[in-house]
Scaffold this active site. Sequence first.
Site, PDB file in Angstrom:
ATOM      1  N   CYS A  22      22.434  -6.815   8.939  1.00  0.00           N
ATOM      2  CA  CYS A  22      21.281  -7.239   8.144  1.00  0.00           C
ATOM      3  C   CYS A  22      19.979  -6.598   8.650  1.00  0.00           C
ATOM      4  CB  CYS A  22      21.198  -8.771   8.131  1.00  0.00           C
ATOM      5  SG  CYS A  22      20.119  -9.430   6.823  1.00  0.00           S
ATOM      6  N   GLU A  65      29.536 -12.454  10.609  1.00  0.00           N
ATOM      7  CA  GLU A  65      29.727 -13.556  11.567  1.00  0.00           C
ATOM      8  C   GLU A  65      29.876 -14.905  10.873  1.00  0.00           C
ATOM      9  OE1 GLU A  65      25.175 -13.373  11.171  1.00  0.00           O
ATOM     10  OE2 GLU A  65      26.895 -12.021  11.000  1.00  0.00           O
ATOM     11  N   HIS A  81      26.503 -10.649   6.405  1.00  0.00           N
ATOM     12  CA  HIS A  81      26.665 -11.359   7.674  1.00  0.00           C
ATOM     13  C   HIS A  81      28.142 -11.659   7.941  1.00  0.00           C
ATOM     14  CE1 HIS A  81      22.428 -12.204   8.735  1.00  0.00           C
ATOM     15  NE2 HIS A  81      22.241 -12.068   7.433  1.00  0.00           N
TER      16      HIS A  81
END
Length: 233
Positions: free
Chosen positions: A111, A206, A204
Site C-alpha cells: 500500500c 496481511e 493488504h
Amino acid sequence: MSEKPLIGVPAMSSAQVKGLRKSGSTVSDTVVKAITAAGGIPVLISPFAPDEIWDSVAGIVLPGGNDVTPSRYGQDPHPTYGPTDFEGQDEADLRAISVAEERRIPALLICRGMQLWNVHRGGDMIQDIENAKDHVGTEHDVAIASDSLLHSLFDGADTVNVSSYHHQALGRIGDGLRVVAHGSDGTVEAIEDPEFEIVAVQWHPEDRFERIASDARLFEWVVAAAKSHRTTA
C-alpha cells in the site's frame, strides 16, 4: 545461525501508543504474524534505528500507513490528506527501499510502501480517487499481467481477489517501474521493476493471510527469496 531469515519491517513513529507516556514505534501485529507464519523472523526497525541494523536483514516488508507527503511529488495537500505523525517517516521508509535496491534484497512493499516507491522513482499520486468507497474496507478482484513476477507467484492466475484499504492511487508511473496489476476501474494495483526482487502491491495481504492462500503466498515468497539471498550473499 537460524535457518529462518531475518525480515526487516520498518515501523511507524506514532504520537500516542496505549500504555506509553510518549510516542512509540509501531507495526501492525498482522504483518508480524504473516511473516512469522511464512517462516521468517520479523525485525521491527524504528525510524530512529541506526543504519547498521540493515546489515542483519535478508528481506524487507514495508507495510502500509498514512499518506506520502504531497510535496514529494510536487502537489499541494488535498483536503483528505492524512499525514504521518512523524514528519521524517517518508525518509525513514525510503531507507528500506534504498536498501532493497542497493543491496538487491528481496522486498514486499504494501500500500503506502508501493506508493512511496513510485514517488521515489519520480511518479506521482492521485490524492483522492473518485471511487474511494470501492477501495476502503472492501474485497475485489485484480487482473495480473501474464509476464510478471506476481503472475508466477500466483501459479499463473490471471486474476486474484484482494483486501483493499486506500483512498489514493498511483498517477504518473515512476521511472523503470511497470504496472503489473490493475482493478476493473483502472486503478493501479501492483508495480514491479524487472531489475529487482521487489513486489509492490496496493492491497493488504496481511488482512487475510490466515485463510486466503494468495495473500499468504506473498509473505511466503519474500521469506523464501530472503533465505536464498542470505545463502548466496
